[in-house]
Design a protein around this motif. Structure first.
Motif: not given
Length: 514
Positions: A457-460, A466-469, A474-485, A497-504
């Motif tokens: 899936l698209d990832a910032p 990625f999805s499996r059924g 989602a995994i964030n290997c970067g240094t800034t938070p990204v929105p969850l799909p 726990p965060d329903e909207t963003t994915l921390a580094p």
């Protein structure tokens, strides 16, 4: 619909026997110690246990120098102890995989002692690789540093790709084939569920013992040392033996290769069931690197494996933390990498203590170290003892429940491990142990319903999604938070726990959006 064999999506827990649990009090782990911890492993949620070598050995290489392939090293117990362990493991719903070491034996093995007592050119010497000459037969070097050849007083040289106490078998001798087929049957008859094959790509060497090119070489099939084409016939023989037993007995190879295509040659339908995927273990902390390895692996093999640590490499918590200014980065990344690994199709291999977040022990005193890599390199290379320090189970001081009170573990444990014991983490929902238990339970509940394919899936930024059924990871290997799909709910997070963003340095499992 037929169910797939157990090994195809199992979670396997590696036990380095000397360092897991000591019941006898001599400071060395043993089979009775493992039996006492089976409830812990069952509660952790793994499917199988892999034991490193426990057969009689002088311990020149931690048991990977086997002196007798059909018995138990007295340090670890007896054959009766092993039989009881098999029975108890099965009673706890755990399969048991044992290590087999076919590339070389111990120099204390009866065959090698007979070879030394016999004359050059004798049948006894033909079971190993002996050559004449004033100089070493070629330029090969030992994996453990130094030359790969040792000269005997009678002038002949013998090959040891590892330590001099580990002479290489001559797999061009039919006696060697028959011996190992019999060894397989010996342990299969005792109820083992499978084998992990040490140095599985190394059994055959170039018949002419050609030099390694000056440019060096990796583990390519054109190497004079590794992945010779004849090795595949060995595993076709072994596969027939495994298939003749009930219960989906399996074999996984320690196969180091340069490409997934080379790796795939070992897991053809009539050869090994699986092979370790060391590309994943060696990958840097990078979404780009992870994605390439996932794509390459899934394109090459139908039964992939994933592993982050084992008894031969720096623990991944330490590996991932190197270069970061954040002292907690390694543990955070390790937990995130676990979620990514467990979300992938195939089986996952865990190394004892990673569920406690154990780091590499880098400050072991020189006099305590026992790895032949450290010894043969005269201390220039640290060796592998740092990932083999005995497990801390309980208490606030060494031996931390590894040995009975007053015991002295064979490698010293850091005082700081008091905060990492299984007992200390037991009741803490935020602990790494609790996180592993939740992740493994969730994987077990989902795995039967998940397809064996991955959809990207698209990832910032430096993130992967990625999805499996019904599962999205989602995994964030970067240094800034990204929105969850978009998703239908958060299943588990390696961080807060965060329903909207994915921390580094964080991964999540989400219920896929409808």
């Amino acid at each position: 619909m037929t169910s797939s064999p157990w090994w195809r999506d199992a979670v396997v827990y590696e036990i380095y026997v000397r360092s897991f649990a000591d019941a006898s009090g001599d400071g060395v782990g043993d089979l009775q110690g493992i039996r006492s911890r089976l409830p812990y492993l069952a509660e952790l949620g793994v499917d199988a246990v892999w034991l490193t070598p426990f057969q009689p050995s002088p311990m020149a290489d931690g048991g990977y120098d086997v002196a007798d392939y059909r018995d138990v090293e007295p340090l670890f117990g007896t054959l009766a102890d092993f039989d009881a362990l098999v029975t108890d493991a099965h009673a706890h719903g755990l399969r048991l995989i044992v290590d087999i070491v076919p590339n070389h034996s111990s120099s204390a093995h009866a065959w090698f002692k007979a070879a030394l007592a016999a004359a050059p050119g004798s049948p006894e010497r033909d079971r190993y690789i002996f050559r004449d000459g004033e100089k070493p037969p070629n330029n090969w070097t030992s994996v453990f540093s130094g030359p790969a050849w040792t000269r005997l007083p009678d002038g002949q040289w013998y090959l040891h790709l590892f330590a001099p106490e580990q002479p290489d078998f001559n797999w061009r001798n039919p006696e060697v084939h028959e011996e190992f087929l019999d060894v397989l049957r010996f342990w299969l008859d005792r109820g083992v569920d499978g084998f992990r094959i040490d140095v599985a790509m190394g059994l055959y060497k170039d018949a002419g013992l050609a030099d390694v090119p000056p440019s060096g070489e990796g583990f390519m099939s054109r190497s004079p040392i590794w992945s010779r084409p004849e090795v595949h016939e060995v595993y076709r023989e072994w596969r027939k033996v495994l298939d003749s037993y009930p219960g989906d007995r399996s074999a996984v190879g320690e196969v180091w290769t340069d490409t997934p295509e080379d790796l795939a040659l070992y897991v053809r339908p009539d050869e090994l069931h699986q092979s370790f995927n060391f590309a994943w273990l060696e990958a840097p902390w990078s979404a780009t690197a992870f994605r390439k390895i996932i794509d390459d692996t899934l394109a090459a093999v139908t039964a992939p494996t994933w592993v982050l640590s084992n008894h031969d490499v720096i623990r991944h918590v330490t590996r991932y933390g190197e270069g970061s200014l954040d002292p907690d980065a390694g543990l955070a990344r390790g937990r995130a990498a676990l979620l990514a690994m467990l979300a992938l199709p195939g089986s996952a291999y865990l190394y004892q203590g990673e569920e406690l977040g154990l780091p590499e022990v880098k400050d072991l005193p020189a006099e305590a170290r026992q790895d032949p890599i450290f010894i043969r390199s005269h201390g220039e290379l640290p060796g592998r003892d740092g990932c083999r320090v005995p497990i801390p189970w309980s208490g606030t001081a060494a031996p931390f429940g590894f040995s009975p009170e007053g015991g002295h573990p064979w490698l010293p444990q850091p005082a700081g491990w008091a905060a990492l014991t299984a007992e200390h983490q037991e009741g803490d929902p935020a602990s790494t142990l609790s996180f592993y238990r939740r992740a493994l339970a969730l994987r077990r509940s989902l795995r039967a319903s998940l397809p064996g394919t991955v959809t990207w899936l698209d990832a910032p930024g430096d993130a992967l999604v990625f999805s499996r059924g019904e599962l999205t990871c989602a995994i964030n290997c970067g240094t800034t938070p990204v929105p969850l799909p978009p998703h239908a709910g958060l299943l588990i997070s390696s961080g807060g726990p965060d329903e909207t963003t994915l921390a580094p340095d964080t991964a999540v499992w989400l219920r896929t959006a409808p």
